[in-house]
Enzyme design. Structure first.
Site, mmCIF file in Angstrom:
data_model
loop_
_atom_site.group_PDB
_atom_site.id
_atom_site.type_symbol
_atom_site.label_atom_id
_atom_site.label_comp_id
_atom_site.label_asym_id
_atom_site.label_seq_id
_atom_site.Cartn_x
_atom_site.Cartn_y
_atom_site.Cartn_z
ATOM 1 N N ARG A 269 62.296 65.483 46.170
ATOM 2 C CA ARG A 269 62.983 64.359 45.518
ATOM 3 C C ARG A 269 63.979 63.793 46.523
ATOM 4 O O ARG A 269 64.803 64.523 47.071
ATOM 5 C CB ARG A 269 63.675 64.794 44.225
ATOM 6 C CG ARG A 269 64.655 65.934 44.381
ATOM 7 C CD ARG A 269 65.482 66.155 43.126
ATOM 8 N NE ARG A 269 66.238 67.393 43.208
ATOM 9 C CZ ARG A 269 67.366 67.548 43.884
ATOM 10 N NH1 ARG A 269 67.886 66.534 44.550
ATOM 11 N NH2 ARG A 269 67.978 68.715 43.916
ATOM 12 N N HIS A 273 69.799 65.618 42.206
ATOM 13 C CA HIS A 273 69.146 66.287 41.084
ATOM 14 C C HIS A 273 69.221 65.406 39.830
ATOM 15 O O HIS A 273 68.224 65.187 39.147
ATOM 16 C CB HIS A 273 69.816 67.634 40.825
ATOM 17 C CG HIS A 273 69.278 68.350 39.621
ATOM 18 N ND1 HIS A 273 68.010 68.879 39.582
ATOM 19 C CD2 HIS A 273 69.837 68.613 38.413
ATOM 20 C CE1 HIS A 273 67.805 69.442 38.410
ATOM 21 N NE2 HIS A 273 68.898 69.282 37.677
ATOM 22 N N TYR A 283 74.051 70.108 50.352
ATOM 23 C CA TYR A 283 73.146 71.250 50.513
ATOM 24 C C TYR A 283 71.836 70.911 51.230
ATOM 25 O O TYR A 283 71.005 71.791 51.439
ATOM 26 C CB TYR A 283 72.834 71.892 49.152
ATOM 27 C CG TYR A 283 72.311 70.939 48.092
ATOM 28 C CD1 TYR A 283 70.958 70.610 48.016
ATOM 29 C CD2 TYR A 283 73.170 70.380 47.155
ATOM 30 C CE1 TYR A 283 70.486 69.756 47.040
ATOM 31 C CE2 TYR A 283 72.711 69.507 46.176
ATOM 32 C CZ TYR A 283 71.358 69.204 46.114
ATOM 33 O OH TYR A 283 70.888 68.354 45.162
#
Length: 370
Positions: A269, A273, A283
Site C-alpha cells: 500500500r 494504514h 517505519y
C-alpha cells in the site's frame, strides 16, 4: 534408488522442507512481460480491458477518497493504492452469487460486487444507511475488527456447503490479520468441514506499522494454512493476471466441495494504514517505497495491454474522467442522505425495544423536534 534417510530430529532440515513448498506464482514481471505462458488466464480482450478499467477506477477512487477525507467530507478511510491487482483481480474471479466478507480496506471489491458508491461513502461516514444492503447483494459490510471476517466467512462458507450451493465465501485480511486468533480459527473450522471458502492474506509488508519480518518467524504467510490442512499458495499481488489465475482456480476448487484455499498476495500500500493519524515515513524507508513503485500493478498491466493493442493513454484518460464524475455524483447523493439522530441510533439497537431504551428514545425525540 532408495531415498536418503533424513534425521527426523534435524530441525533445520525440517524447516527447509517446509519453506521449499511456496514459490511465488507470477505471470507478468514488473516490465509487463509474460514470464509463464502456461499460466496466462483464459480472458478475452474485452475482459482484459474491463479488468484494467476497474484497476484504474480503483486508483482514482483512492485519490479522490483521500482528498474528500482531507476536506472533512468522508470519515474513516483506509488507502488502497498499490493493491489494485490484489483486490480487483481477485474480485474479478468472483461470481455474482458468491459472498464477499471484506475488511475495512476492501471497499473497492465491495463496490464492484454491487454496493452503490454512495453507500460506500455513507459507510465511511458512519451512517447506518451505508450498511443497509439490498437482498441481491451477497456481502457483509466491511469488518473493522481485524481478522473477525475470517470466522464469519467460515460460517457463511459452511452454510453454502450445507445448502449445496456452488458458490464460495471470499474474505480478506492483511499480514497483521494473519497473527490474529480469528485467522486460524476461521481457516481451521473451514478446513475441518471442507467449507466453500477462499481466504486472502494481502501481505503489504507492514500491517499497521510492524514490518513483516517481525510479524512471524514463518517464511511465508501462506504456509500458515498447512496447519489447518488446506491448500495454500503465494502469488505476486502486483500482477493482475497471476492473482486472477490463482483466484479462479481456488474458487473452482472450493465451489466443487473440496474445501477452502488460502492465498497470500505479495502487495504494497503506497499510503498510510489509514488516514486517522498513521505516518508510514516513521517505519518505511523511501528506498522500500521506490522499490515497490517499480512493481506498480497498473504500470505492468498497462504495458502488457498496450503491446497487445488493447490500451491507450486516451482510453485511460477517458476512464479517469468518467470515474471522477461518478464520484462527484455519489458524494452529492451521500450529502443528500437524511441526517442521523440520536433517537435513530437507539431505535436500531434492539428488534424489540426495551422500556428503558424507549424512554430514552422519547426523551431525545422531544429534543430533536424542537
Amino acid at each position: 534408488m532408495a531415498k536418503k534417510k533424513v534425521n527426523p530430529l534435524d530441525f533445520a532440515a525440517l524447516m527447509e522442507d517446509i519453506n521449499a513448498d511456496f514459490p511465488t506464482i507470477q505471470v507478468l514481471d514488473k516490465d509487463g512481460k509474460v514470464v509463464d505462458k502456461e499460466l496466462l488466464p483464459d480472458l478475452s480482450d474485452d475482459e482484459l480491458v474491463e479488468l484494467m478499467t476497474r484497476m484504474v477506477w480503483a486508483r482514482v477512487l483512492d485519490q479522490r477518497s483521500t482528498a474528500l477525507n482531507r476536506q472533512g467530507r468522508l470519515g474513516f478511510y483506509a488507502p488502497t493504492a498499490g493493491q489494485e491487482a490484489s483486490q480487483l483481480a481477485s474480485q474479478f474471479a468472483m461470481e455474482k452469487e458468491d459472498v464477499l466478507l471484506p475488511g475495512y480496506r476492501d471497499v473497492p471489491q465491495l463496490i464492484q460486487h454491487g454496493l452503490p458508491l454512495r453507500d460506500a461513502f455513507l459507510w465511511s461516514r458512519g451512517h447506518a444507511a451505508g450498511s443497509e444492503y439490498a437482498e441481491s447483494l451477497q456481502a457483509l459490510p466491511p469488518q473493522i475488527i481485524i481478522g473477525a471476517q475470517y470466522v464469519q466467512a467460515a460460517g457463511v462458507a459452511l452454510g453454502l456447503k450445507k445448502r449445496n450451493k456452488p458458490n464460495v465465501a471470499f474474505t480478506y485480511t492483511g499480514d497483521g490479520g494473519s497473527s490474529q486468533g480469528d485467522f486460524y480459527e476461521g481457516i481451521n473450522f473451514a478446513g475441518a468441514y471442507k467449507a466453500n471458502a477462499v481466504f486472502f492474506i494481502q501481505n503489504n509488508g507492514y500491517a499497521i506499522s510492524t514490518p513483516r519480518e517481525l510479524q512471524t518467524a514463518a517464511n511465508t504467510l501462506a504456509q500458515k494454512g498447512i496447519a489447518a490442512g488446506i491448500p495454500s499458495i503465494q502469488v505476486d499481488g502486483m500482477d493482475a493476471l497471476a492473482v486472477y489465475k490463482v483466484t479462479k482456480a481456488a474458487r473452482e476448487w472450493a465451489a466443487a466441495g473440496n474445501g477452502p484455499v488460502l492465498i497470500e498476495t505479495l502487495t504494497f500500500r503506497y499510503g498510510p494504514h489509514t488516514l486517522s493519524g498513521d505516518d508510514p515515513t516513521r517505519y518505511r524507508s523511501k528506498d522500500v517505497e521506490d522499490e515497490w513503485h517499480e512493481k506498480d500493478p497498473l504500470t505492468r498491466f498497462r504495458i502488457y495491454l498496450t503491446e497487445k493493442g488493447l490500451w491507450s493513454e486516451e482510453k485511460e484518460e477517458q476512464i479517469i474522467e468518467q470515474t471522477k464524475e461518478e464520484i462527484k455524483t455519489a458524494i452529492k447523493a451521500a450529502d443528500a442522505a437524511p441526517k442521523q439522530k440520536v433517537s435513530d441510533f437507539l431505535k436500531n439497537m434492539f428488534e424489540v425495544t426495551p422500556k428503558l431504551i424507549q424512554e430514552q428514545i422519547d426523551t431525545f425525540e422531544a429534543k430533536e423536534s424542537n
